[in-house]
Enzyme design. Structure first.
Site, short mmCIF file in Angstrom:
data_model
loop_
_atom_site.label_atom_id
_atom_site.label_comp_id
_atom_site.label_asym_id
_atom_site.label_seq_id
_atom_site.Cartn_x
_atom_site.Cartn_y
_atom_site.Cartn_z
N CYS A 294 0.67 -1.18 -0.02
CA CYS A 294 -0.14 0.10 -0.08
C CYS A 294 1.02 1.13 -0.01
O CYS A 294 1.86 1.41 0.87
CB CYS A 294 -0.86 -0.05 1.19
SG CYS A 294 -1.89 1.62 1.45
N ASP B 96 -0.24 -5.80 0.13
CA ASP B 96 -1.51 -6.18 -0.49
C ASP B 96 -1.37 -7.57 -1.24
O ASP B 96 -0.01 -7.78 -1.76
CB ASP B 96 -2.02 -5.10 -1.57
CG ASP B 96 -2.41 -3.75 -0.76
OD1 ASP B 96 -3.11 -4.14 0.27
OD2 ASP B 96 -2.10 -2.66 -1.09
#
Length: 154
Positions: free
Chosen positions: A52, A59
């Site tokens: 992120c 992620d």
């Protein structure tokens, strides 16, 4: 490698460290030799990871790349290293997905390419990102990407 067509490859068949960023990653290509047939090539990366850009938290995504080559195929080891380079890259889901597609289109100039990026939930909401270059050639068999929508634990 004894075949002169593969002399330009710098990663296949030897130790190649993981690039530290997608911009540093080198994608390589080889001659398609498909005889003009509209064969679909699929790469599946079920454990794609990026960061992120705001929090730095990881992620995760299941990425499916389909393309119909024209003159070139992406060399698979270079693609693996390119995808691995996102592990230290901060980018939103949409930007990471499109960066992958754009680099491949630039490298290969395929007849057709699509990417499906099935991102695992962040904040309780999964984000799926899809893009393709246009309609596939008439008569090409394009299989379903086979990734079920996120349904939680149930």
């Amino acid at each position: 490698m004894s075949d002169d067509r593969y002399r330009a490859l710098n990663q296949l068949g030897q130790s190649a460290p993981a690039p530290t960023s997608p911009d540093e990653a080198v994608l390589e290509r080889v001659e398609a030799r498909t005889g003009g047939k509209n064969a679909v090539v699929r790469f599946t990366c079920p454990e794609f990871t990026s960061l992120c850009p705001i929090t730095g938290q990881p992620d995760f995504a299941h990425i499916v790349l389909d393309y119909i080559p024209d003159e070139w195929l992406v060399e698979s080891k270079s693609l693996k290293l390119f995808l691995q380079s996102f592990r230290n890259h901060g980018g939103f889901h949409e930007a990471c997905t499109l960066m992958i597609a754009e680099r491949l289109v630039e490298l290969l100039n395929p007849k057709w390419l699509r990417i499906g990026a099935y991102w695992y939930p962040r904040g309780g909401i999964p984000i799926d990102v899809f893009w393709q270059t246009g309609l596939p050639p008439e008569g090409a068999w394009i299989p379903d990407q086979g990734v079920a929508p996120y349904r939680g634990r149930g």
